[in-house]
Design an enzyme around this catalytic site. Structure first.
Site, PDB file in Angstrom:
ATOM      1  CE  LYS A 129      -1.371   1.935   3.622  1.00 43.72           C
ATOM      2  NZ  LYS A 129      -1.880   2.414   4.901  1.00 43.72           N
ATOM      3  CG  ASP A 147      -6.739   4.099   2.308  1.00 47.84           C
ATOM      4  OD1 ASP A 147      -7.853   3.647   1.976  1.00 47.84           O
ATOM      5  OD2 ASP A 147      -6.489   5.308   2.308  1.00 47.84           O
TER       6      ASP A 147
END
Length: 207
Positions: A129, A147
């Site tokens: 991420k 996220d």
């Protein structure tokens, strides 16, 4: 997916100028930023993991190029002052990542999938991420930032059954591909699409 696309269509017109403006800033950083500028952005992405974008922005404003040159204990103290949850550990990550100075411009300009994998393997405090976040914030459009806000939206709309507890490469790419299809249906790249999702959730376009 249809319900999510309807929600996004409702905010498209008001969000679009903000999204385009923000993405121009990202591209400018990737094209014109120095190695130090890019390192500061990488450090921002290290800080936002298990914290917040708002906190990361605050730290970036306070510390600036200190990410590049401050001694470890001074950097940890600065992070303590801005309220980071893990000041010592994040300072250690950032100091160790200084070995990447001189490589970042090439990563931003290279194949985004290879660059992301390099960062995951070689940068401290950077997972799938965070690597996607850094590359998107330097103007790369092809990667999704999975996220917790995005994952909650995906779960709510039945795109995923559960929110992953952690990421393997295979799992990240699998969920990213699901989001890529939604982005395509909306007519945007994954990197820009993320900003529309943020606007939908937060009513603003952060980085």
């Amino acid at each position: 997916m249809e319900e999510l696309l309807k929600e996004l269509e409702r905010i498209r017109e008001e969000a679009k100028p903000l999204v385009e403006q923000r993405f121009e800033e990202f591209k400018r950083l990737g094209e014109e930023g120095t190695e130090e500028d890019l390192f500061c952005e990488l450090s921002f992405c290290v800080l936002t993991a298990n914290w917040s974008a708002e906190g990361g922005i605050r730290a970036q404003k306070e510390i600036g190029k200190g990410f590049v040159h401050l001694p470890l204990e001074e950097l940890a103290e600065k992070l303590r002052e801005v309220g980071h949850r893990y000041p010592q550990k994040r300072a250690e990550f950032i100091v160790e990542n200084r070995k990447l100075l001189g490589k970042l411009k090439n990563l931003v300009k290279g194949d985004p999938f290879q660059s992301r994998e390099f960062l995951v393997r070689n940068a401290k405090g950077i997972g799938w991420k965070e690597a996607s976040h850094f590359l998107r914030n330097t103007g790369v459009e092809d990667l999704a930032i999975l996220d917790k806000h995005v994952l909650r939206l995906m779960k709510r709309h039945g795109l995923i059954q559960e929110i992953p507890k952690g990421w393997s490469k295979k799992r990240y790419l699998y969920v990213e591909e699901i989001l890529r299809k939604v982005a395509e249906a909306f007519g945007e790249s994954p990197g820009k699409f993320d900003l529309y999702l943020w606007y939908l959730v937060k009513g603003k376009v952060d980085k």
